[in-house]
Design an enzyme around this catalytic site. Structure first.
Site, PDB file in Angstrom:
ATOM      1  N   ASP A  14     -70.388 -95.720  33.368  1.00 47.73           N
ATOM      2  CA  ASP A  14     -70.457 -95.189  34.739  1.00 47.73           C
ATOM      3  C   ASP A  14     -69.691 -93.877  34.898  1.00 47.73           C
ATOM      4  O   ASP A  14     -69.187 -93.573  35.981  1.00 47.73           O
ATOM      5  CB  ASP A  14     -69.910 -96.217  35.755  1.00 47.73           C
ATOM      6  CG  ASP A  14     -70.523 -97.592  35.586  1.00 47.73           C
ATOM      7  OD1 ASP A  14     -71.764 -97.673  35.588  1.00 47.73           O
ATOM      8  OD2 ASP A  14     -69.779 -98.574  35.431  1.00 47.73           O
ATOM      9  N   HIS A  42     -78.529 -94.522  34.994  1.00 47.88           N
ATOM     10  CA  HIS A  42     -78.126 -93.122  35.074  1.00 47.88           C
ATOM     11  C   HIS A  42     -78.638 -92.530  36.382  1.00 47.88           C
ATOM     12  O   HIS A  42     -79.839 -92.422  36.600  1.00 47.88           O
ATOM     13  CB  HIS A  42     -78.646 -92.353  33.861  1.00 47.88           C
ATOM     14  CG  HIS A  42     -77.959 -92.745  32.597  1.00 47.88           C
ATOM     15  ND1 HIS A  42     -78.258 -92.208  31.367  1.00 47.88           N
ATOM     16  CD2 HIS A  42     -76.953 -93.629  32.370  1.00 47.88           C
ATOM     17  CE1 HIS A  42     -77.472 -92.741  30.444  1.00 47.88           C
ATOM     18  NE2 HIS A  42     -76.690 -93.609  31.035  1.00 47.88           N
TER      19      HIS A  42
END
EC number: 6.3.4.4
Length: 431
Positions: A14, A42
């Site tokens: 992340d 993503h």
């Protein structure tokens, strides 16, 4: 000048890899995913519009870029086609620019069933998987019982392999996990129905990349998750099921290591983690809540809230060593705006001894007490700043200390979610 760049997350995932790959993709001809599955999320913001990619490389947003899903990825046919349809609905040409390795292991419904049943059985001691069948699919690969993409197009082989592997998984599901068996006919029917849509995109991806490189093409190799979730080098057993380090790009894409010229490590200006596992610099106070709120720290795939903490330089130092990082990209610097004081992890106390790098294994990390260094914060906004000299003085000092602790230069700084909100100190592809 680098021809091929590996983009790696240096923390627990992340970190903002998707935005940076999308930003770099305008300078390459190909983008390759080489590990993980549709557990990766993503997030891209382009002209204010949000796009989440789970399987398809972030370069798909650029019309002239070919995208590749390498053999190191475990592939859910259902998830892949759903993502393609979502992108096509947004007006993108996907199928003519996407190549899928014929030897990707498949994620099928029984993998998801096993994944969810295991987590349910473990209760409070669960790892915190996404429940998408990633781990069981990798297990089948290593156990040499996986069905692969190429098997979709030879029904006799698919059926024989399916019967064998389902005997095993249904035994585990019913006799050990106390769950329902999975129907072979349902798995077969679903897979055969999806196969025709996938077949035109299937290639020998290793050879495709090799031939393109011979013609002078530049490539980005897009990592998923983060180095501290690597199945070997992460906080085991609280890890993912694949190798997330830069070296995995070679095996997972089918290219030689000499094809990898530069490793860009993506790291947040603070630290986050999703799910279970030790987290030395975690903040369980108002500052941690503020980072989560301002940083919008919720998983793009699961929606789970992320745990937040101070930047951990000693953990990043482990990633630097594992990946041979050439330069760092610091993301979400703007989330720290307005904090009067900042803390930066420079090491740990473990059994009374100082250690300057993250130890191996979850038990050892859980025993590590962070050694924090206080730095002054800044009140000015860094949102959207595109020149380093225009950052607040204390923000620059913070970044300089991060680079000093980690021993790697900072090449890029992200000051917002849009691809244009980026400070370039050294371009990975242009020198």
């Amino acid at each position: 000048m680098s021809k091929n760049v590996v983009v790696i997350g240096t923390q627990w995932g992340d970190e903002g890899k998707g935005k940076i790959v999308d930003w770099l993709a305008e300078s390459v001809q190909g983008v390759v995913r080489f590990q993980g599955g549709h557990n990766a999320g993503h997030t891209l913001w382009i002209n204010g519009k949000k796009t989440i990619l789970r399987l398809i490389p972030s370069g798909i947003m650029h019309p002239g870029v070919t995208c590749y899903i390498g053999n190191g990825v475990v592939l859910s046919p259902e998830a892949l086609l759903k993502e393609i349809e979502e992108l096509e609905a947004a007006g993108l040409d996907v199928r003519s620019r996407l190549q899928i390795s014929e030897i990707c292991p498949l994620i099928l419904p029984y993998h998801v069933a096993v994944d969810k049943a295991r987590e349910a059985r473990k209760g409070e001691s669960k790892i915190g998987t996404t429940g998408r069948g990633i781990g069981p699919a990798y297990e089948d690969k290593v156990a040499r019982r996986a069905l692969r993409v190429q098997d979709l197009f030879t029904p006799d082989i698919f059926d024989a392999k399916l019967d064998e592997v389902l005997d095993y998984h249904n035994f585990v599901l019913t006799q050990y996990l106390g769950a329902q068996a999975v129907s072979a006919n349902e798995v077969r029917d679903q897979a055969m129905a999806l196969a025709p849509a996938i077949k035109p995109m299937v290639r020998d991806v290793s050879s495709s990349i090799f031939l393109a490189q011979q013609q002078g093409a530049r490539f980005l190799f897009e990592g998923a998750q983060g180095a501290l979730l690597d199945v070997d080098h992460g906080t085991y057993p609280y890890v993912t099921s694949s190798n997330c380090v830069a070296g995995a790009a070679s095996a997972g894409a089918g290219v030689g290591p000499q094809s990898l010229d530069y490793v860009l490590g993506i790291t947040k200006a603070y630290t986050t983690r999703v799910g279970s596992g030790p987290f030395p610099t975690e903040l369980l106070d108002e500052v941690g809540s503020r980072l989560a709120t301002v940083g919008k720290e919720f998983g793009s795939v699961t929606g789970r809230p992320r745990r937040c903490g101070w930047f951990d330089g000693a953990a990043l130092k482990r990633s630097v060593r594992l990946n041979g990082i050439s330069g760092l990209c610091i993301t979400k610097l703007d989330v720290l705006d307005g904090l009067e004081k900042l803390q930066l992890g420079v090491g740990y106390r473990v059994n009374g001894e100082f250690r300057d790098v993250l130890p191996y294994g979850a038990h050892a990390v859980a025993q590590a007490e962070p050694v924090l260094e206080e730095l002054p914060g800044w009140s000015e906004s860094t949102v959207g700043v595109t020149e380093y000299s225009k950052l607040p003085l204390n923000a620059r000092r913070y970044l300089e200390r991060v680079a000093e602790v980690c021993g790697v230069p900072i090449d890029l700084v992200s000051t917002g979610p849009d691809r244009n909100e980026t400070i370039v100190l050294r371009h990975p592809l242009k020198g």
